[in-house]
Design an enzyme around this catalytic site. Sequence first.
Site, short mmCIF file in Angstrom:
data_model
loop_
_atom_site.label_atom_id
_atom_site.label_comp_id
_atom_site.label_asym_id
_atom_site.label_seq_id
_atom_site.Cartn_x
_atom_site.Cartn_y
_atom_site.Cartn_z
N LYS A 1 -24.10 -0.06 9.03
CA LYS A 1 -24.63 -1.35 9.48
C LYS A 1 -23.86 -1.75 10.73
CE LYS A 1 -23.19 -5.16 7.48
NZ LYS A 1 -22.91 -6.23 6.51
N ASP B 1 0.86 -1.18 0.00
CA ASP B 1 0.00 0.00 0.00
C ASP B 1 0.89 1.23 0.00
OD1 ASP B 1 -1.92 2.16 1.11
OD2 ASP B 1 -3.24 0.43 0.89
N ALA C 1 -37.18 -4.23 6.45
CA ALA C 1 -37.49 -2.82 6.20
C ALA C 1 -36.68 -1.93 7.14
CB ALA C 1 -38.98 -2.58 6.41
N GLY C 2 -36.40 -0.71 6.68
CA GLY C 2 -35.62 0.21 7.52
C GLY C 2 -35.52 1.57 6.88
N ASN D 1 -24.87 -6.98 -6.38
CA ASN D 1 -25.08 -5.86 -5.46
C ASN D 1 -26.34 -5.06 -5.78
OD1 ASN D 1 -22.94 -6.42 -3.83
ND2 ASN D 1 -21.64 -4.76 -4.52
N LEU E 1 -34.70 -8.67 3.30
CA LEU E 1 -36.11 -8.28 3.29
C LEU E 1 -36.48 -7.59 4.60
CD1 LEU E 1 -38.19 -11.15 1.63
CD2 LEU E 1 -37.80 -8.84 0.79
N CYS F 1 -20.56 -0.03 -1.09
CA CYS F 1 -20.84 -0.85 -2.28
C CYS F 1 -22.16 -0.52 -2.96
CB CYS F 1 -20.81 -2.33 -1.90
SG CYS F 1 -19.17 -2.92 -1.41
#
Length: 433
Positions: free
Chosen positions: A312, A20, A243-244, A199, A241, A251
């Site tokens: 998340k 890197d 909901a939110g 995706n 599936l 991504c």
Amino acid sequence: MGLVTGVCLAETGNDVVCVDIDKVKIKQLRAKRTPIYEPGLNDLLVRNVDSGRLSFTTRMSQAVSGAEIIFLALPTPPDNDGSADLSAVLAVARQIGLLLQSYTVIVNKSTVPIGTAEKVRRLIAKAAKVDFDVISNPEFLREGLAVDDFMKPDRIVVGTNSAKARSKMTELYQPFTSQSSPLIFMDERSAEMTKYAANVFLATKISFINEIANLCEQTGADVDAVRLGIGADPRIGSKFLFAGIGYGGSCFPKDVLALQKIALNHNYDFKLLKAVQTINNRQKKTIVSKAKKYFGGDIAGKVFALWGLSFKPDTDDIREAPALEIIDELLASGSKVKAFDPAAISSVKKFMDGKTNLKFCADQYSALDGADALIIATEWQIFKSPDFKRMRRALKHPVIFDGRNIYSLDEAREHGFYYQSVGRPTVKTNGQK
């Protein structure tokens, strides 16, 4: 993705050199500390550095010398027009061509537009004096579960028409496919499209269930019951599936935009992608709209506790996180925000340094002290079984706006909360609005 790939390949006995240009990052890795939050990764890093199988450098020549397989795990952020920026991938390809000493397989692991393998091949060929192959091997790692996903993949996709490269990749991935996880070979362009298709399909599934949830709120149905009813159908499946308040991360948003651009470049009007993006952008704003409606349209001077900042749970990644838009909208409306997240506070501080009326708290309960309401933006495990009595004592009003549906309606009712979630009936107790 690059670090997880390197560490996990070392874990199965390969000698891996990671390179890197970021000297600070390399210094940290040499000290056996990961620069990202990813469960299980640091233990593997330490073990493989100690064993001598894993090393880190800033020198490209050191990494390429003697390598049989080179993985390109480079960023492809969205350009101004939404297309994937390939500058990092192409710059490294130019360098590799000058350094190859014997037959090598160059593996494009980054998410790239269709046809990129051919571009990389042409660039390397301008300087290379030995035989090589460029192949596509897209990753399907989930942040927060990346180590498990790499070590126990549900499939591995390799795009190549070269028998020699195919043999090399079959040998490399044998430890990961011995448990019946399929190794799927195809051409390079199809492999590149497979990554985008996967995706974007998942993003579409999330936007679909969120639209159903919004309609459930208007009709009195419960999206959790609907999810169970349709998810039991094997043609649909139960994953993605929930909901939110929309998807985020590095991504889905990027790949939806990039595939739209690819479609436009080929004169194809991909209407579904436009809808997915529009729905997701709107969904991120719904939770603040609900708070405004509850407080009579004006939330100036109100204090909101915010649980969750990362896009998340089990990651410190805040890219495109709904919580950031929630904070911006609350502050723009004159509210104050007291936020807590188990891993992402330092990332948000860098991103939102100097914002007035935004305070970061040491734990989830201190964020509640004196707040008019709680907003839940990330479904971290530690938020799922809280001390409800302590929550009620700390909040000015027992009001929760849950963007991730982490509590049952019965729980909220039992503990006397006004509880508004996504796609489910609102719980109102004790004469609440």
